[in-house]
Design a protein around this motif. Structure first.
Motif, PDB file in Angstrom:
ATOM      1  N   LEU A 176       0.822  -1.213   0.000  1.00  0.00           N
ATOM      2  CA  LEU A 176       0.000   0.000   0.000  1.00  0.00           C
ATOM      3  C   LEU A 176       0.853   1.258   0.000  1.00  0.00           C
ATOM      4  CD1 LEU A 176      -2.786  -1.146   2.480  1.00  0.00           C
ATOM      5  CD2 LEU A 176      -3.086  -0.609   0.055  1.00  0.00           C
ATOM      6  N   HIS A 235       3.707   1.659  -1.387  1.00  0.00           N
ATOM      7  CA  HIS A 235       4.214   1.853  -2.745  1.00  0.00           C
ATOM      8  C   HIS A 235       3.095   2.243  -3.715  1.00  0.00           C
ATOM      9  CE1 HIS A 235       8.386   0.802  -2.239  1.00  0.00           C
ATOM     10  NE2 HIS A 235       8.086  -0.334  -1.651  1.00  0.00           N
ATOM     11  N   ALA A 236       1.918   1.671  -3.517  1.00  0.00           N
ATOM     12  CA  ALA A 236       0.827   1.886  -4.470  1.00  0.00           C
ATOM     13  C   ALA A 236       0.196   3.264  -4.338  1.00  0.00           C
ATOM     14  CB  ALA A 236      -0.236   0.803  -4.291  1.00  0.00           C
ATOM     15  N   GLN A 237       0.017   3.735  -3.104  1.00  0.00           N
ATOM     16  CA  GLN A 237      -0.729   4.985  -2.934  1.00  0.00           C
ATOM     17  C   GLN A 237      -0.032   6.008  -2.047  1.00  0.00           C
ATOM     18  OE1 GLN A 237      -4.294   3.037  -1.453  1.00  0.00           O
ATOM     19  NE2 GLN A 237      -3.837   3.622   0.656  1.00  0.00           N
ATOM     20  N   GLY A 238       1.179   5.682  -1.586  1.00  0.00           N
ATOM     21  CA  GLY A 238       1.928   6.630  -0.776  1.00  0.00           C
ATOM     22  C   GLY A 238       1.716   6.416   0.709  1.00  0.00           C
ATOM     23  N   ALA A 241      -1.258   8.644   2.358  1.00  0.00           N
ATOM     24  CA  ALA A 241      -2.615   8.260   1.958  1.00  0.00           C
ATOM     25  C   ALA A 241      -3.040   6.908   2.525  1.00  0.00           C
ATOM     26  CB  ALA A 241      -2.717   8.224   0.434  1.00  0.00           C
ATOM     27  N   THR A 242      -2.097   6.141   3.021  1.00  0.00           N
ATOM     28  CA  THR A 242      -2.406   4.802   3.534  1.00  0.00           C
ATOM     29  C   THR A 242      -2.863   4.879   4.983  1.00  0.00           C
ATOM     30  OG1 THR A 242      -0.791   3.766   2.060  1.00  0.00           O
ATOM     31  CG2 THR A 242      -1.461   2.508   3.986  1.00  0.00           C
ATOM     32  N   GLN A 298      -6.828   0.335   6.089  1.00  0.00           N
ATOM     33  CA  GLN A 298      -6.556  -0.254   4.776  1.00  0.00           C
ATOM     34  C   GLN A 298      -5.533  -1.389   4.883  1.00  0.00           C
ATOM     35  OE1 GLN A 298      -5.344   3.350   2.791  1.00  0.00           O
ATOM     36  NE2 GLN A 298      -7.318   3.584   1.743  1.00  0.00           N
TER      37      GLN A 298
END
Length: 219
Positions: free
Chosen positions: A44, A46-49, A52-53, A57
């Motif tokens: 997460l 890596h995917a959304q910063g 933002a995590t 989640q």
């Protein structure tokens, strides 16, 4: 007639082994759960910063409760653990015979060799500069420590010292130069993470520092 104690039914050594196996099983289960949580957090991040995590989640992706995630650490602790694991893997790879310090003795001079020793870690941080910056900020705040980063500091300083000795500095001078070079490396790393340098400029600055140290020590 009263119940017999468990030790009267099961021999003491066997009872101790059963207890030990149960403890080890629980430890293995905790480690496996932590691994799942860290894998979810890393994906997460890596995917959304990082910002933002959310913990919720991470829990959802890992298939565990929020409490289980928090048992592994808050979000800052999770990022430190994720980055520490990546640094540790890089560190272990550098210690293999085919990629370790001894295989790098063909460097032309001390600046080139020190830069080559530091380069893998700069490259690692460059893979996700935002996460590297968050990692550095967390460590600077002092709320979470990195045992791996501390061990790496000791190892890199020792390797820098070997490079200085290899190219002519006596032991005490090499130790002084290596300590100064490592402090400079950390400063360059922070400046680079803050946007003052790109990766190549950071390596160039480190080479310049090492060259100046060689000159200051009379070589």
């Amino acid at each position: 007639m009263g119940e017999l104690p468990l030790s009267a039914i099961i021999p003491g050594d066997k009872l101790a082994n059963m207890f030990s196996e149960r403890v080890h099983s629980r430890q293995a289960q905790r480690q496996a759960t932590q691994r799942v949580v860290l894998d979810a957090a890393e994906a997460l991040f890596h995917a959304q910063g990082f910002k933002a995590t959310t913990v919720r989640q991470i829990a959802s992706r890992a298939g565990v409760s929020i409490g289980t995630v928090m048992a592994a650490g808050d979000k800052d602790r999770l990022l430190v653990s994720v980055m520490d694991q990546r640094i540790e893997l890089m560190h272990q790879a550098r210690m293999l015979p085919e990629t370790g310090f001894l295989a790098m003795k063909a460097g032309n001079n001390a600046p080139e060799m020190v830069a080559a020793l530091a380069h893998p870690f700069l490259a690692l941080f460059a893979e996700d500069l935002d996460l590297a910056r968050e990692y550095g900020a967390i460590l600077i705040k002092g709320r979470h420590n990195s045992a791996v980063f501390g061990a790496l500091a000791f190892q890199l300083t020792a390797e820098f010292e070997q490079a200085f000795k290899l190219f002519g500095l006596p032991r005490e001078a090499a130790h002084r130069a290596a300590t100064t070079a490592h402090l400079s490396y950390l400063g360059i790393l922070l400046a680079w993470a803050g946007g003052a340098y790109d990766q190549q400029s950071a390596l160039h600055q480190l080479k310049e520092t090492v060259g100046a140290l060689m000159g200051a020590e009379g070589k």
